[in-house]
Write a protein that holds these residues in place. Structure first.
Motif, PDB file in Angstrom:
ATOM      1  N   HIS A   1      -2.184  -2.171 -11.829  1.00  0.00           N
ATOM      2  CA  HIS A   1      -2.960  -3.395 -11.824  1.00  0.00           C
ATOM      3  C   HIS A   1      -3.917  -3.371 -12.939  1.00  0.00           C
ATOM      4  CE1 HIS A   1      -1.651  -5.101  -8.101  1.00  0.00           C
ATOM      5  NE2 HIS A   1      -1.813  -3.815  -7.507  1.00  0.00           N
TER       6      HIS A   1
ATOM      7  N   ASP B   1      -5.836  -4.829  -1.052  1.00  0.00           N
ATOM      8  CA  ASP B   1      -5.019  -4.098  -0.037  1.00  0.00           C
ATOM      9  C   ASP B   1      -5.372  -2.630  -0.566  1.00  0.00           C
ATOM     10  OD1 ASP B   1      -3.453  -3.696   2.408  1.00  0.00           O
ATOM     11  OD2 ASP B   1      -2.462  -2.447   1.043  1.00  0.00           O
TER      12      ASP B   1
ATOM     13  N   ARG C   1      -0.922   3.173  -8.488  1.00  0.00           N
ATOM     14  CA  ARG C   1      -1.073   1.867  -7.817  1.00  0.00           C
ATOM     15  C   ARG C   1      -2.028   1.115  -8.819  1.00  0.00           C
ATOM     16  NH1 ARG C   1      -1.478   0.337  -1.822  1.00  0.00           N
ATOM     17  NH2 ARG C   1      -1.462  -1.946  -2.112  1.00  0.00           N
TER      18      ARG C   1
ATOM     19  N   ASP D   1      -2.262  -7.557  -3.263  1.00  0.00           N
ATOM     20  CA  ASP D   1      -1.937  -5.974  -3.395  1.00  0.00           C
ATOM     21  C   ASP D   1      -3.085  -5.465  -3.882  1.00  0.00           C
ATOM     22  OD1 ASP D   1       0.087  -4.083  -3.102  1.00  0.00           O
ATOM     23  OD2 ASP D   1      -0.568  -3.670  -5.445  1.00  0.00           O
ATOM     24  N   TYR D   2      -3.743  -5.856  -4.743  1.00  0.00           N
ATOM     25  CA  TYR D   2      -4.969  -5.160  -5.234  1.00  0.00           C
ATOM     26  C   TYR D   2      -6.075  -5.063  -4.335  1.00  0.00           C
ATOM     27  CZ  TYR D   2      -8.540  -3.776  -8.493  1.00  0.00           C
ATOM     28  OH  TYR D   2      -9.729  -3.330  -9.195  1.00  0.00           O
TER      29      TYR D   2
END
Length: 383
Positions: free
Chosen positions: A126, A82, A122, A79-80
């Motif tokens: 993280h 992306d 987002r 996810d990070y």
């Protein structure tokens, strides 16, 4: 005229203002990054000084990336990863949208027609635990606390003061540094892979150089420096490929006159036609022909001193990284990263196009050039 831009003072022309206009930085990255660029000092000094120490991490990331993508599987934090890949795309899309509006409507367009704010939130999700932990340790033990990592966040915190030490600001700095690095490097390496697949005759000499240097010197940042043919191949790939028709963009802050008498009024944006320079037969013999060892042969003819034919060297005939005061501050890291990527490929894989086809043509969007995203390069594990 390139020298005129290179020598111009900060109050005459500005790279930062040109970039701010192009990507609408105030609305895509916020006032923190728009008006305060201390993170550039981190890239220019701390990152460059730490290249040798951080090289094992670069190796580790390259190995992990190849395992993830050749063939494709998931690894690290998808996810990070992306998020950082798509943040650049989202910023460019947002900038193009905002630039369609008159100045008085740009704040409205930035808020309602882009998704940048959600991407920042987002990213903070993280990075918040790591940043808060670093801030807490500094509060408890001081700036040089035991076990302090030598990484980008630490380098930022060494310079950050006041409002710069918030989780949002530090997150934006990391996103901005990645914004400048990820897509430029990935497109450059794609061009290199295309040139490697299209010119397999260079592979034996490249592979021999890499294997010889590693056998004699080990594998490190310093040994990469001795891979002259590798450096030359990458530099030639970027001479013909690159990622833009122009370089050294500057916004004119006060009326400016070039040495030949050309007058440019305040408020104009100027740039150097690097694609034309790199394809000019006055600068390069057979400029449209790919010669992977063009620059290593030039270095062989140089008897002493720092080689101006290294990829990181700055001159008016090769301006992939610009020239002058605003030359790319991350070019030393970028070149080492590209050399490590190509060395890893040569040591572990053979590459080719499907059906051994020719090198695909690059695609153009305005002044931007990019490798064809629809083309695949096949990897075969070396036996």
């Amino acid at each position: 005229m390139v020298d005129d831009i290179r020598k111009a003072t900060y109050d005459q022309v500005s790279f930062r203002e040109a970039v701010a206009d192009t990507i609408q930085m105030l609305y895509t990255m916020g006032p923190e990054v728009r008006y305060d660029s201390y993170h550039v000092k981190v890239v220019k000094s701390s990152l460059t000084r730490s290249l040798a120490e951080r090289f094992p991490d670069v190796q580790d990331e390259i190995t992990a990336a190849f395992k993830d993508h050749v063939p494709t599987t998931e690894g690290r934090n998808p996810d990070y990863r992306d998020l950082n890949i798509h943040f650049t795309i989202d910023v460019i899309k947002a900038a193009r949208t905002i630039n369609l509006f008159p100045d008085f409507l740009k704040p409205f367009a930035g808020r309602y027609f882009t998704n940048i704010e959600s991407q920042i939130e987002r990213a903070m999700g993280h990075l918040r635990p790591m940043i808060q932990d670093r801030l807490d340790k500094e509060d408890e033990y001081g700036k040089d606390w035991p076990g302090k990592p030598n990484d980008c966040l630490s380098w930022l915190l060494e310079l950050a003061e006041g409002k710069q030490r918030t989780i949002r600001d530090l997150t934006m700095r990391i996103l901005t540094i990645n914004f400048a690095a990820i897509h430029t490097t990935s497109m450059a390496f794609t061009q290199i892979l295309f040139d490697l697949a299209a010119n397999p005759s260079f592979v034996p000499a490249l592979r021999e150089e890499v294997e010889t240097v590693i056998r004699e010197e080990g594998y490190s940042k310093m040994s990469l420096h001795k891979m002259v043919k590798l450096d030359s191949f990458i530099k030639e790939s970027q001479r013909l490929g690159g990622n833009s028709a122009i370089s050294m963009q500057r916004k004119v802050l006060k009326d400016f006159t070039f040495s030949d008498g050309t007058f440019v009024p305040k408020g104009s944006t100027i740039a150097v036609a690097n694609f034309a320079i790199h394809h000019d037969e006055e600068n390069y013999a057979d400029p449209s022909v790919f010669d992977g060892f063009r620059f290593s042969k030039m270095r062989e003819q140089q008897t002493e001193g720092f080689s101006k034919h290294q990829m990181v060297a700055l001159n008016n005939e090769y301006i992939v990284f610009g020239n002058g005061r605003h030359a790319c501050p991350g070019r030393f890291f970028a070149v080492n990263e590209l050399k490590a990527l190509l060395a890893h490929t040569l040591l572990n894989f053979d590459v080719a196009f499907e059906n051994n086809g020719p090198r695909p043509l690059d695609g153009w969007f305005g002044l931007t050039v990019a490798p064809d995203p629809k083309v695949s390069v096949m990897f075969r594990k070396r036996r």
